[in-house]
Motif scaffolding. Structure first.
Motif, PDB file in Angstrom:
ATOM      1  N   ARG A   1      -1.455  -1.776  -5.727  1.00 14.64           N
ATOM      2  CA  ARG A   1      -0.764  -2.435  -6.930  1.00 14.64           C
ATOM      3  C   ARG A   1      -0.012  -1.612  -7.709  1.00 14.64           C
ATOM      4  O   ARG A   1       0.504  -1.723  -8.670  1.00 14.64           O
ATOM      5  CB  ARG A   1      -2.293  -2.612  -7.815  1.00 14.64           C
ATOM      6  CG  ARG A   1      -3.127  -3.622  -7.644  1.00 14.64           C
ATOM      7  CD  ARG A   1      -4.203  -4.037  -8.732  1.00 14.64           C
ATOM      8  NE  ARG A   1      -4.807  -2.797  -8.937  1.00 14.64           N
ATOM      9  CZ  ARG A   1      -4.916  -2.302 -10.265  1.00 14.64           C
ATOM     10  NH1 ARG A   1      -4.469  -3.100 -11.243  1.00 14.64           N
ATOM     11  NH2 ARG A   1      -5.596  -1.124 -10.558  1.00 14.64           N
ATOM     12  N   SER A   2       0.593  -0.519  -6.989  1.00 11.51           N
ATOM     13  CA  SER A   2       1.512   0.294  -7.797  1.00 11.51           C
ATOM     14  C   SER A   2       2.710  -0.231  -8.295  1.00 11.51           C
ATOM     15  O   SER A   2       3.049  -0.052  -9.183  1.00 11.51           O
ATOM     16  CB  SER A   2       1.557   1.566  -6.690  1.00 11.51           C
ATOM     17  OG  SER A   2       2.554   1.324  -5.738  1.00 11.51           O
TER      18      SER A   2
ATOM     19  N   SER B   1      -8.358  -0.006 -14.480  1.00  6.78           N
ATOM     20  CA  SER B   1      -8.461   0.712 -13.003  1.00  6.78           C
ATOM     21  C   SER B   1      -9.361  -0.506 -12.391  1.00  6.78           C
ATOM     22  O   SER B   1     -10.493  -0.851 -12.964  1.00  6.78           O
ATOM     23  CB  SER B   1      -9.380   1.937 -13.367  1.00  6.78           C
ATOM     24  OG  SER B   1     -10.065   2.203 -12.149  1.00  6.78           O
TER      25      SER B   1
ATOM     26  N   THR C   1       1.852  -2.847 -11.033  1.00  4.89           N
ATOM     27  CA  THR C   1       1.415  -1.985 -12.368  1.00  4.89           C
ATOM     28  C   THR C   1       2.840  -1.419 -12.885  1.00  4.89           C
ATOM     29  O   THR C   1       2.890  -1.291 -14.058  1.00  4.89           O
ATOM     30  CB  THR C   1       0.550  -0.807 -11.797  1.00  4.89           C
ATOM     31  OG1 THR C   1      -0.716  -1.525 -11.264  1.00  4.89           O
ATOM     32  CG2 THR C   1       0.043   0.131 -13.094  1.00  4.89           C
ATOM     33  N   MET C   2       3.537  -0.719 -12.071  1.00 10.13           N
ATOM     34  CA  MET C   2       4.939  -0.340 -12.679  1.00 10.13           C
ATOM     35  C   MET C   2       5.779  -1.406 -13.441  1.00 10.13           C
ATOM     36  O   MET C   2       6.127  -1.073 -14.419  1.00 10.13           O
ATOM     37  CB  MET C   2       5.950   0.076 -11.322  1.00 10.13           C
ATOM     38  CG  MET C   2       7.043   0.501 -11.713  1.00 10.13           C
ATOM     39  SD  MET C   2       8.473   0.651 -10.401  1.00 10.13           S
ATOM     40  CE  MET C   2       8.529  -1.082  -9.790  1.00 10.13           C
TER      41      MET C   2
ATOM     42  N   LYS D   1       0.908  -1.323   0.014  1.00  9.05           N
ATOM     43  CA  LYS D   1      -0.058  -0.053  -0.024  1.00  9.05           C
ATOM     44  C   LYS D   1       0.792   1.238  -0.026  1.00  9.05           C
ATOM     45  O   LYS D   1       1.917   1.379   0.587  1.00  9.05           O
ATOM     46  CB  LYS D   1      -0.664  -0.131   1.012  1.00  9.05           C
ATOM     47  CG  LYS D   1      -1.944  -0.863   1.147  1.00  9.05           C
ATOM     48  CD  LYS D   1      -2.846  -0.815   2.319  1.00  9.05           C
ATOM     49  CE  LYS D   1      -3.848  -2.074   2.417  1.00  9.05           C
ATOM     50  NZ  LYS D   1      -4.387  -2.056   3.752  1.00  9.05           N
ATOM     51  N   ILE D   2       0.389   2.204  -0.711  1.00  2.79           N
ATOM     52  CA  ILE D   2       1.114   3.640  -0.592  1.00  2.79           C
ATOM     53  C   ILE D   2       1.034   4.163   0.854  1.00  2.79           C
ATOM     54  O   ILE D   2      -0.066   3.993   1.393  1.00  2.79           O
ATOM     55  CB  ILE D   2       0.343   4.696  -1.626  1.00  2.79           C
ATOM     56  CG1 ILE D   2       0.739   4.140  -3.042  1.00  2.79           C
ATOM     57  CG2 ILE D   2       1.106   5.916  -1.553  1.00  2.79           C
ATOM     58  CD1 ILE D   2      -0.080   4.707  -4.255  1.00  2.79           C
TER      59      ILE D   2
ATOM     60  N   SER E   1      -3.357  -5.282 -15.263  1.00  2.00           N
ATOM     61  CA  SER E   1      -3.377  -4.404 -14.159  1.00  2.00           C
ATOM     62  C   SER E   1      -2.666  -2.928 -14.695  1.00  2.00           C
ATOM     63  O   SER E   1      -2.674  -1.898 -14.189  1.00  2.00           O
ATOM     64  CB  SER E   1      -2.484  -4.830 -13.082  1.00  2.00           C
ATOM     65  OG  SER E   1      -3.237  -5.692 -12.107  1.00  2.00           O
TER      66      SER E   1
END
Ligand SMILES: NC(=O)c1ccc[n+]([C@@H]2O[C@H](COP(=O)([O-])OP(=O)(O)OC[C@H]3O[C@@H](n4cnc5c(N)ncnc54)[C@H](OP(=O)(O)O)[C@@H]3O)[C@@H](O)[C@H]2O)c1
Length: 284
Positions: free
Chosen positions: A175-176, A168, A179-180, A118-119, A164
């Protein structure tokens, strides 16, 4: 309803070819290795460590049963090459030299080190680990195969991407990082398509293609331990939006699409992203 058939021999259009499939022990990678082997392709399958090699032996056994009675079945063998290790590419190249005369026709970058974070909770060390395993290693594998002139004319590179990177999906936080690196793989296949396909300095691998398959939700070990709330989010926000109906893919659904991109009939497709997701993400 699934229309997946039991493993079977297919048209032998990859006879004499050698494929490296990373993460070939289970799930999508195993299905891809089996798809290619059932067309006559020899396989060097990779895994995370020596304990997993037994699963590649089991795959070799399945392929050998498929070809029982045939005089020259494809060879299926494994190498432990953890994508988190900086020398992963060299390990794979050395195994190719030991076991297959140092040549390769197909590279499927399938193994991933997927981290959900999580961010607000992400440490730099974690970002480095994810980049090393999932971006640096595929780059170094391609780099090593080019440097050692291992690719042959008309080779195929397929990156296993993810929806991903394109969709969205509410209800799936963290998922950051995933996704990166899946986005990076798409970019890499475009760059490789341009740099490797018709480069006069790389005549030995002329006609090589590079594509990404954007995989949708697929029933494998990777998703089997998903918390129930997330699985419900997948049901509502992914599966329910698939044009072909609300079922998770089976690894074989994905493997057949990858198989097309690995074969001779895909010679004029390169730099593309192809969806393998029952129509969840439509790439125009
Ligand atoms: N399943 C999905 O819904 C889905 C959706 C989109 C994209 N994908 C992508 O599809 C690919 C395959 O996923 P999957 O669902 O088939 O996963 P899986 O069933 O968990 O299989 C993972 C494979 O990768 C290998 N692997 C894992 N960590 C590794 C490491 N550090 N070094 C080397 N090999 C490693 C595993 O080998 P060991 O047996 O040694 O652990 C295994 O062969 C991944 O790139 C994933 O991101 C999956």
């Amino acid at each position: 309803m699934s229309e997946i058939q039991a493993p079977r021999l297919r048209e032998q259009d990859l006879t004499g070819k050698v494929a490296v499939v990373t993460g070939a022990t289970r799930g999508i990678g195993r299905a891809i290795a089996l798809q290619l082997a059932s067309r006559g392709c020899s396989i060097l399958g990779t895994c995370s460590g020596p304990d997993s090699l037994i699963l590649i032996d089991s795959l070799a056994h399945t392929v050998s049963n498929l070809y029982s009675g045939h005089t020259s079945p494809p060879k299926v063998t494994g190498v432990a090459a953890n994508i988190k290790d900086p020398d992963c590419a060299q390990k794979i190249a050395q195994a190719l030299e030991r076991k297959f005369d140092g040549h390769v026709d197909i590279l499927v970058n399938n193994a991933a080190h997927p981290i959900r974070a999580k961010i607000g909770e992400i440490e730099p060390q974690l970002v480095s680990e994810v980049i090393t395993a999932n971006i640096q290693t595929p780059i170094m594998v391609v780099n090593e195969f080019v440097k050692r002139k291992m690719f042959r004319k008309g080779s195929r590179i397929v990156n296993i991407g993810s929806d991903s990177a394109r969709a969205s999906i509410p209800g799936l936080p963290g998922r950051s990082l995933y996704t990166m690196f899946k986005s990076a793989l798409e970019g890499l296949s475009r760059a490789w398509a341009d740099e490797l396909g018709a480069n006069p300095d790389l005549e030995f691998m002329k006609g090589t293609t590079a594509n990404t398959v954007a995989v949708g939700f697929t029933e494998t070990d990777l998703v089997s331990k998903m918390p129930p709330a997330m699985r419900e989010a997948v049901n509502q926000n992914v599966l329910a939006k698939q044009s072909l109906g609300p079922r998770a893919a089976l690894p074989e659904d994905v493997a057949d699409i990858v198989g097309f991109l690995c074969g001779p009939d895909s010679r004029w497709v390169t730099g593309s992203v192809v969806s393998a997701d029952g129509g969840f993400v439509k790439i125009l």
